[in-house]
Every structure is written in C-alpha cells, then in structure tokens.
Write an enzyme that holds these catalytic residues in place. Sequence first.
Site, PDB file in Angstrom:
ATOM      1  N   GLU A   1       0.659  -1.133  -0.074  1.00  0.00           N
ATOM      2  CA  GLU A   1       0.050   0.106   0.026  1.00  0.00           C
ATOM      3  C   GLU A   1       0.850   1.350   0.196  1.00  0.00           C
ATOM      4  O   GLU A   1       0.336   2.278   0.309  1.00  0.00           O
ATOM      5  CB  GLU A   1      -1.011  -0.067   1.233  1.00  0.00           C
TER       6      GLU A   1
ATOM      7  N   HIS B   1      -1.206   5.044   8.316  1.00  0.00           N
ATOM      8  CA  HIS B   1      -2.391   4.093   7.955  1.00  0.00           C
ATOM      9  C   HIS B   1      -2.330   3.067   9.111  1.00  0.00           C
ATOM     10  O   HIS B   1      -1.296   2.267   9.408  1.00  0.00           O
ATOM     11  CB  HIS B   1      -2.088   3.616   6.519  1.00  0.00           C
TER      12      HIS B   1
ATOM     13  N   HIS C   1      -5.716   0.158  11.305  1.00  0.00           N
ATOM     14  CA  HIS C   1      -6.480  -0.592  11.220  1.00  0.00           C
ATOM     15  C   HIS C   1      -7.417  -0.739  12.829  1.00  0.00           C
ATOM     16  O   HIS C   1      -7.461  -1.927  12.986  1.00  0.00           O
ATOM     17  CB  HIS C   1      -6.346  -2.134  10.675  1.00  0.00           C
TER      18      HIS C   1
ATOM     19  N   HIS D   1     -12.059  -1.567   6.388  1.00  0.00           N
ATOM     20  CA  HIS D   1     -10.133  -1.459   6.307  1.00  0.00           C
ATOM     21  C   HIS D   1      -9.584  -0.679   7.504  1.00  0.00           C
ATOM     22  O   HIS D   1      -8.978  -1.337   8.023  1.00  0.00           O
ATOM     23  CB  HIS D   1     -10.103  -0.743   4.921  1.00  0.00           C
TER      24      HIS D   1
END
Length: 240
Positions: free
Chosen positions: A79, A98, A100, A166
């Site tokens: 990613e 980023h 989760h 996500h």
Amino acid sequence: MTGTEAARRLIADGCRVLANEGLVFGTLGHISARHGSGMLLRARGPADLGLQFSRAEEVVPATLAGDPLEESPYRLPVEHPLHGETLRLRPDVNAVVHAHPPAVVACTIAGLPLLPIAGAFDIPAARMAHDGIPTYRRSVLVRTPEIAQQMLDAMRDRPVCLLAGHGLIAVGDSVPQAVARAIAVDNLAKLTLQIAATGAPLVPIAEEDYQELPDLGGGLNDDTVWRHLVARLPTGGVQQ
C-alpha cells in the site's frame, strides 16, 4: 544523530505507539514522512516481528512512486501508493498514518457516523467530527495510484479519512500530529460503539457548546500527547 536517523526513529516509535494503543495488530499498518523529494516509510523484512517491535532500520527511504533509494533487505508495503500519492497530491501534509482500528472498522461496517457527540471530553476529536470525517467506501487495499487518488478524492482536504471495512488514514504536519489524530478518531469510534450498544441515539453536542471549545494548540494536542504515548511504550521509545 543525523536528521534522517532521527526521522527513522520517530516513525518507528509512531508504529509502536499505534500497536501499543490497539490501532494496529501484527504486521499490518504503516507510517511515512516526507523526506526531501521522497519519503521515509516503515517497510517489512524477512524477520519482521510486527509493528509493536518496529525498529528504526525498518524505515527506508523511497521515491513517492515507491522506488527504494538504497539497498535494503526491507520491502515497502504493497500500500505504498497510499503514502506516496498523499504526499504528492497534498503539499500541506508531511506525515501519513495508515492503521486498522477495530472500532473504526466496526463503525464503517455498521454505518455509524462519527459525530461530535462529546465536546470537552476530547476536543480534537470533536473538532474533526464537527468539520466532517469522510469515508472512502471501497473496502480494498490502496495498492495503486489510481485507488489512492480515489481515496484522496473522498478525503478532500480533511486530516482523517475512514476506509470502509479497512481502517483509516490520518495526516499531519508531523508524525506526532498524524498519530494523535488517528488515536483521537479511534477514541471517538469506541465511544460511538458504546453509545450505539445502549440503543441511545447518536446526538451531536449543541452548536453553542461546540463554539465554546478552544483550540488548545499543538503544544498540548500533539507534543504533550506524543510524549505521553511514547512514555507508555514498554521501553519508552526506539533505542536502536
């Protein structure tokens, strides 16, 4: 210590903070920071122990297109376009998180909006929610520039965007600011789930109350929060 070494340690500490605070698990999730015309990004190696055990050496320099800038046993995450495209298309951003967070994922699946339901309890979260926390509706890996651009279209100029089923992306002037924003949104998602579980409606605070909430500034919202989060780490931060 060079500026690059300090930046690598900062990113590694940020990854460990995310794990310590429950926003990531295992090897999933990553942080990047602008570095010259490229970026520094937490990568993965053959003996990766997960974000909880991130080391400075696992943070590698790369172009915004995801090309490594030095020989290394560590590979960039698939990613990497999430980071590279954000830094390329948003010159106001210097760091990208980023993560989760399970509560955020649950809210996006359940269709629960993140509203300014509490004020003084968490002012940064209330301010972000009041101005709107957008959601990118595709539950996919952000592994191509095209998907990253779709995500950024949904995000617009906001500091945080939820990724349906996500996780989230949070950005900031610095790694500490981006991490603090991610954690604030996670706290709001947890509170949202707790209230929804009682069957009570999710009601924003009154606008007049919101207008009374001060901007406490980066000294408290970012710097003090960051020192606290790093102090909570088992070893108080990356030493290598």
